[in-house]
Design a protein around this motif. Structure first.
Motif, short mmCIF file in Angstrom:
data_model
loop_
_atom_site.label_atom_id
_atom_site.label_comp_id
_atom_site.label_asym_id
_atom_site.label_seq_id
_atom_site.Cartn_x
_atom_site.Cartn_y
_atom_site.Cartn_z
N PRO A 392 59.67 22.60 2.11
CA PRO A 392 58.41 22.62 1.69
C PRO A 392 57.48 21.57 1.81
CG PRO A 392 59.63 22.36 -0.26
CD PRO A 392 60.49 22.10 0.95
N GLU A 511 49.58 26.15 10.38
CA GLU A 511 50.40 26.61 9.17
C GLU A 511 49.99 25.52 7.96
OE1 GLU A 511 54.47 27.44 11.78
OE2 GLU A 511 54.04 25.27 11.61
N SER A 513 51.69 25.17 3.94
CA SER A 513 52.48 25.79 2.80
C SER A 513 52.09 25.31 1.70
CB SER A 513 54.07 25.02 3.22
OG SER A 513 54.16 23.83 3.08
N THR A 551 58.66 29.00 -2.21
CA THR A 551 57.35 28.22 -1.51
C THR A 551 56.59 29.36 -1.04
OG1 THR A 551 59.05 26.64 -0.82
CG2 THR A 551 56.90 26.70 0.35
N TYR A 553 53.93 30.39 1.89
CA TYR A 553 53.85 30.08 3.26
C TYR A 553 52.86 30.97 4.05
CZ TYR A 553 55.36 28.98 8.10
OH TYR A 553 55.14 28.55 9.59
#
Length: 672
Positions: A392, A511, A513, A551, A553
């Motif tokens: 993460p 992306e 997280s 996590t 995401y």
């Protein structure tokens, strides 16, 4: 036995021919049964025929539809591919692929890929059809490649012919191109950073143009360019002052000239992150080792760090001057490094430990860094890395995933590894064929400082492997830089933490997280986490994170090139928590730089492999050529094996049939 049975048979209903026939049936049946008692073997030969494979690869890049063949590609190419399948499908195993940024199995192309990598398609074909009956490869392309190595090198040892179909226009048109802008990704506030602009002028002799660089609407550089020949390259160096910190956008513009074929390649945008100060990192080692040069060169890859290298016996610098220490096999049995270690703990300076055979493991354990090695007896393992898909702390790129899947092993201490709850492995150890939960590369977060661990020596092999696989060290260097960036940044103590990259390519997915903690530093995933992304033009995109283990995401696909800001927020019940930041999506204009088809390359590839090169209207001729080639033939595989004759079912059926016929004739003739 058959003779005695029927010689003694006194039934008056049996004629002599019938008795002889029954005796013969009984004789054959008994003979076969007693023969099978000897367990005879029979040799069985089976033959499999493998049809030759014909692999058809179609260039899926945007440069394909910019030439005179664009109408053919959009209207007639699908029919041509179907004709190849129908004419060759019965004799050959025909497979269709499209390639550009990636290689995909498909018989339809949309010509939207932003770069062309012909060598990756040839490498993919070699790997997929290794030890297979690959008859020929049909390469349909304009010969322009802007990624990967020269495809001519890939085919020099090919055992199959490559037949090339040439598309595109080889005519050199009038065009001004900003072919390259060399610059650093990072600069430091108050400094000047260099920029080098490369301009290519084609068929523009006697013309003049104006080059300008603007930032935030202000023109900061301009130069007049006079073209004196039909094919000329200009290199313009300049220095730009780094003002306020943050991501800064610079626009490079080249004014067009009359008759220019395209104006899209006259503009380039670059982004530079201006930082407050350069961070100093020091590598301190117990003894000379090839790992040290790899680490130092990887850190020099980033303009964000200034790296120094010392052996522990020669280290006399001020410890407080450095943002992070990389300790290679320290503390060791020969040097406890007590003063250095005590100062690092007191000053709360983060450390990246490279653990190897020279380490004093008990002394390392006493530091309470989040990793403890129990039961170490100086034995070692060769440990392969297995990437943790749920990691993460920072984004793992696709290139990094590919690299970790094929890295050589590290020499890792053999022990029972225990980690704290705040330790996050990015890679576990694979010992032989056994995947373990033992961390190979991990990061820990204590109350005041961060630590990193590479539990093995020999990472210089990882850097060499990256170069052997990709032709550069960028992915390995990026891994080391990301590790150091995470460890050296100020510890984030908030309950809401968001992780992202500062740079994404236009064709890569964006992306994010995030992790959410309660007041007891326990991870929670109940509350919803929302993300608002805003473009330079003010366009907004709303998203919600998904949950994966502990996590949050989010993958939102690709975004247009530009500078974006974001706002992430959540409400765990104690009030709204907010994180903000920005990132850049860089444009891919590789297909705009060169629009002149390279038919010579395609002809050279065909000639090197014993193939033939055709124009787009010669596909029928190519099909006939494939049919007539003597080196594209089926392969027959023969398998020879021995088996017991008693397992031969037709023989069992024959025995049952003969006994049944004999029984029927006896009964029909009135015998018992």
């Amino acid at each position: 036995m058959a003779a005695i049975l029927y010689y003694r048979n006194s039934s008056s209903g049996f004629s002599r021919p019938l008795i002889i026939s029954l005796a013969i049936l009984r004789f054959i049946t008994y003979s076969l049964i007693f023969f099978l008692v000897l367990s005879p073997l029979v040799r069985v030969i089976s033959r499999d025929i493998e049809k030759p494979s014909i692999v058809v690869g179609v260039d899926n890049s945007t440069s394909m539809i910019r030439g005179k063949d664009s109408v053919f590609l959009s209207t007639r190419l699908p029919a041509a591919l179907k004709k190849i399948q129908s004419d060759l499908g019965k004799q050959y195993d025909v497979k269709f692929f499209v390639f550009g940024q990636n290689v995909l199995e498909s018989d339809s192309a949309d010509f939207l890929d932003g770069k062309t990598d012909i060598s990756s398609f040839l490498s993919f074909t070699n790997s997929r059809y290794f030890n297979r009956n690959l008859g020929a490869v049909v390469l349909m392309s304009d010969g322009i490649y802007n990624s990967g190595e020269n495809p001519l090198y890939q085919v020099r040892n090919s055992t199959y012919p490559v037949l090339t179909v040439k598309f595109g226009d080889t005519t050199v048109n009038r065009d001004l191109i900003i072919s390259k802008v060399n610059h650093n990704r990072y600069a430091f506030k108050g400094n000047q950073f260099p920029v080098e602009i490369v301009v290519h002028a084609r068929e523009a002799g006697g013309e003049s143009t104006r080059l300008s660089v603007t930032s935030e609407g202000k023109e900061i550089f301009t130069r007049q360019i006079n073209v004196s020949s039909g094919n000329q390259v200009f290199t313009i160096p300049l220095f730009i002052e780094a003002g306020e910190s943050g991501l800064k956008k610079f626009r490079v513009l080249l004014e067009g000239i009359p008759g220019e074929i395209s104006l899209e390649n006259n503009v380039r945008e670059i982004f530079v992150e201006v930082k407050e100060m350069r961070q100093k990192v020091v590598i301190v080692a117990n003894s000379p080792h090839p790992d040290l040069a790899s680490l130092k060169r990887a850190l020099e890859y980033s303009n964000n760090f200034e790296a120094e290298l010392f052996l522990i016996d020669n280290f006399t610098a001020n410890i407080a001057d450095y943002s992070l220490f990389v300790l290679h096999q320290l503390p060791s049995a020969s040097n406890q490094s007590s003063r250095l270690l005590d100062e690092l703990v007191r000053l709360k300076i983060p450390v990246l430990f490279i653990i190897g055979s020279q380490n004093d493991i008990p002394r390392f354990n006493r530091m309470q860094t989040g990793l403890t090695l129990i039961g170490h007896n100086n034995a070692v393992n060769e440990a392969l890395p297995v990437l943790n898909s749920n990691f993460p702390l920072f984004i793992i790129s696709e290139q990094m995933e590919k690299l970790f899947a094929d890295l050589p092993p590290l020499v890792s201490p053999f022990a029972n590894y225990q980690i704290s709850n705040a330790t996050y492995p990015i890679a576990h150890q694979k010992i032989g064929q056994l995947r373990t939960d033992l961390p190979l590369v991990a990061y820990s977060q204590t109350a005041d400082v961060r630590y990193g661990f590479i539990a093995g020596e020999g990472i210089w092999k990882w850097r060499m492997h990256d170069y052997a696989s990709n032709g550069n060290h960028n992915t390995f260097d990026d891994f080391i830089v990301k590790s150091v960036q995470y460890l050296s940044q100020q510890t984030e103590k908030g309950n809401f933490r968001v992780f992202w990259n500062n740079y994404y390519a236009e064709n890569d997915p964006v992306e994010f997280s995030a992790r959410l903690f309660n007041d007891s530093e326990e991870p929670i995933t109940g509350p919803e986490v929302r993300l608002l992304i805003t473009s330079e033009e003010g366009k907004e995109f709303n998203y919600s994170f998904s949950i994966k283990d502990e996590t949050y995401y989010l993958q939102i696909g690709s975004l247009p090139a530009g500078l974006y800001s974001f706002r992430a927020e959540t409400d765990p019940g104690t009030g709204v928590l907010v994180k903000t930041g920005n990132f850049v999506v860089t444009s891919l204009i590789l297909e705009d730089i060169n629009s002149v088809a390279d038919h010579r390359l395609l002809e050279a590839i065909a000639s090197e492999t014993g193939g033939t090169s055709y124009f787009s209207d010669g596909i029928d001729e190519m099909i006939e050529n494939i049919r007539n080639r003597d080196d594209i033939k089926p392969v027959v595989y023969s398998k020879k094996r021995y088996t017991d004759l008693v397992d031969f079912y037709p023989l069992l059926i024959l025995l049952i049939l003969m006994m049944s016929v004999e029984w029927f004739l006896r009964k029909y003739s009135g015998s018992y």
